[in-house]
Design a protein around this motif. Structure first.
Motif, short mmCIF file in Angstrom:
data_model
loop_
_atom_site.label_atom_id
_atom_site.label_comp_id
_atom_site.label_asym_id
_atom_site.label_seq_id
_atom_site.Cartn_x
_atom_site.Cartn_y
_atom_site.Cartn_z
N MET A 1 0.62 -1.14 -0.07
CA MET A 1 -0.05 -0.11 -0.05
C MET A 1 0.86 1.15 0.13
O MET A 1 0.62 2.24 -0.59
CB MET A 1 -0.84 0.07 1.33
N ALA A 2 1.97 1.32 0.69
CA ALA A 2 2.85 2.53 0.71
C ALA A 2 3.21 2.79 -0.53
O ALA A 2 3.54 3.75 -0.87
CB ALA A 2 4.04 2.31 1.78
N VAL A 3 3.76 2.08 -1.35
CA VAL A 3 4.24 2.07 -2.52
C VAL A 3 3.28 2.84 -3.45
O VAL A 3 3.48 3.63 -4.37
CB VAL A 3 4.60 0.61 -3.34
N VAL A 4 1.96 2.51 -3.59
CA VAL A 4 0.87 3.14 -3.90
C VAL A 4 0.86 4.63 -3.74
O VAL A 4 0.97 5.34 -4.58
CB VAL A 4 -0.62 2.27 -3.95
N LEU A 5 0.83 4.85 -2.43
CA LEU A 5 0.84 6.42 -2.09
C LEU A 5 1.89 6.99 -2.68
O LEU A 5 1.78 8.14 -3.07
CB LEU A 5 0.72 6.49 -0.69
N GLY A 6 3.17 6.29 -2.50
CA GLY A 6 4.43 6.92 -3.12
C GLY A 6 4.32 7.06 -4.40
O GLY A 6 4.96 8.17 -4.89
N ALA A 7 3.61 6.33 -5.20
CA ALA A 7 3.43 6.69 -6.70
C ALA A 7 2.53 7.70 -7.26
O ALA A 7 2.47 8.43 -7.99
CB ALA A 7 3.23 5.42 -7.32
N PHE A 8 1.52 7.98 -6.11
CA PHE A 8 0.43 8.95 -6.49
C PHE A 8 1.01 10.27 -6.37
O PHE A 8 0.66 11.12 -7.26
CB PHE A 8 -0.67 8.83 -5.23
N VAL A 9 1.63 10.85 -5.46
CA VAL A 9 2.08 12.00 -5.31
C VAL A 9 2.96 12.59 -6.57
O VAL A 9 2.91 13.71 -7.25
CB VAL A 9 2.76 12.46 -4.06
N PRO A 10 3.98 11.69 -7.05
CA PRO A 10 4.82 11.99 -8.10
C PRO A 10 3.94 12.23 -9.39
O PRO A 10 4.29 13.11 -10.11
CB PRO A 10 6.02 10.97 -8.01
N ASP A 11 3.17 11.36 -9.53
CA ASP A 11 2.28 11.32 -10.47
C ASP A 11 1.54 12.53 -10.84
O ASP A 11 1.26 13.10 -11.77
CB ASP A 11 1.20 9.87 -10.68
N THR A 12 0.87 13.05 -9.60
CA THR A 12 0.09 13.97 -9.60
C THR A 12 0.91 15.27 -9.82
O THR A 12 0.53 16.50 -10.52
CB THR A 12 -0.68 14.41 -8.09
N ALA A 13 2.27 15.35 -9.28
CA ALA A 13 3.13 16.37 -9.60
C ALA A 13 3.30 16.75 -11.08
O ALA A 13 3.39 17.82 -11.58
CB ALA A 13 4.44 16.52 -8.80
N ALA A 14 3.46 15.25 -11.57
CA ALA A 14 3.78 15.43 -13.10
C ALA A 14 2.43 15.75 -13.90
O ALA A 14 2.74 16.59 -15.06
CB ALA A 14 4.15 13.95 -13.63
N ARG A 15 1.65 15.69 -13.45
CA ARG A 15 0.10 16.14 -14.12
C ARG A 15 0.39 17.46 -14.02
O ARG A 15 0.00 18.32 -14.92
CB ARG A 15 -1.05 15.62 -13.45
N TRP A 16 0.52 18.22 -13.05
CA TRP A 16 0.74 19.53 -12.73
C TRP A 16 1.59 20.10 -13.70
O TRP A 16 1.53 21.33 -14.21
CB TRP A 16 0.64 19.95 -11.30
N ARG A 17 2.74 19.51 -13.63
CA ARG A 17 3.92 20.22 -14.59
C ARG A 17 3.44 20.27 -16.06
O ARG A 17 3.47 21.36 -16.62
CB ARG A 17 4.98 19.17 -14.57
N GLY A 18 2.72 19.18 -16.51
CA GLY A 18 1.93 19.29 -17.67
C GLY A 18 0.92 20.52 -17.97
O GLY A 18 0.97 21.21 -18.89
N VAL A 19 0.20 20.77 -17.04
CA VAL A 19 -0.78 21.94 -16.75
C VAL A 19 0.11 23.30 -17.22
O VAL A 19 -0.39 24.17 -17.68
CB VAL A 19 -1.52 22.09 -15.57
N VAL A 20 0.97 23.51 -16.46
CA VAL A 20 2.10 24.62 -16.36
C VAL A 20 2.58 24.85 -17.80
O VAL A 20 2.69 25.97 -18.39
CB VAL A 20 3.29 24.44 -15.54
N GLU A 21 2.91 23.81 -18.54
CA GLU A 21 3.57 23.74 -19.78
C GLU A 21 2.32 24.43 -21.00
O GLU A 21 2.87 24.72 -22.10
CB GLU A 21 4.21 22.44 -20.14
N ARG A 22 1.14 23.99 -20.69
CA ARG A 22 0.26 24.38 -21.85
C ARG A 22 -0.12 25.84 -21.72
O ARG A 22 -0.17 26.61 -20.77
CB ARG A 22 -1.00 23.59 -21.18
N GLU A 23 -0.36 26.19 -23.09
CA GLU A 23 -0.63 27.73 -23.24
C GLU A 23 -1.84 28.15 -22.65
O GLU A 23 -1.82 29.32 -22.04
CB GLU A 23 -0.85 27.58 -24.72
#
Length: 79
Positions: A1-23
């Protein structure tokens, strides 16, 4: 379960990076806020990594804290 949580936050951060890059983010004036949120999520990911290591080492208080964070993350993800 801890691994799932550890993957959740970086994935969310990556999604937000994508938002930043969009016009669209630039046009809406939210790019700076999105960058700030992505940086905070990356910091949270680092803290979670440290906490997971402590919990794996037998730190019960940290394991309980991670369980609470995990529950909150699942609730937020389902909302």
């Amino acid at each position: 379960m801890a691994v799932v949580l550890g993957a959740f936050v970086p994935d969310t951060a990556a999604r937000w990076r994508g938002v930043v890059e969009r016009e669209v983010a630039q046009e809406l004036g939210v790019a700076a806020a999105a960058r700030k949120l992505a940086a905070r999520l990356e910091s949270v990911a680092a803290v979670l990594g440290d906490a997971e290591a402590q919990a794996a080492g037998g730190d019960e208080a940290t394991a309980r804290w991670l369980a609470e964070v995990r529950a909150a993350a699942y609730e937020a993800d389902g909302a």
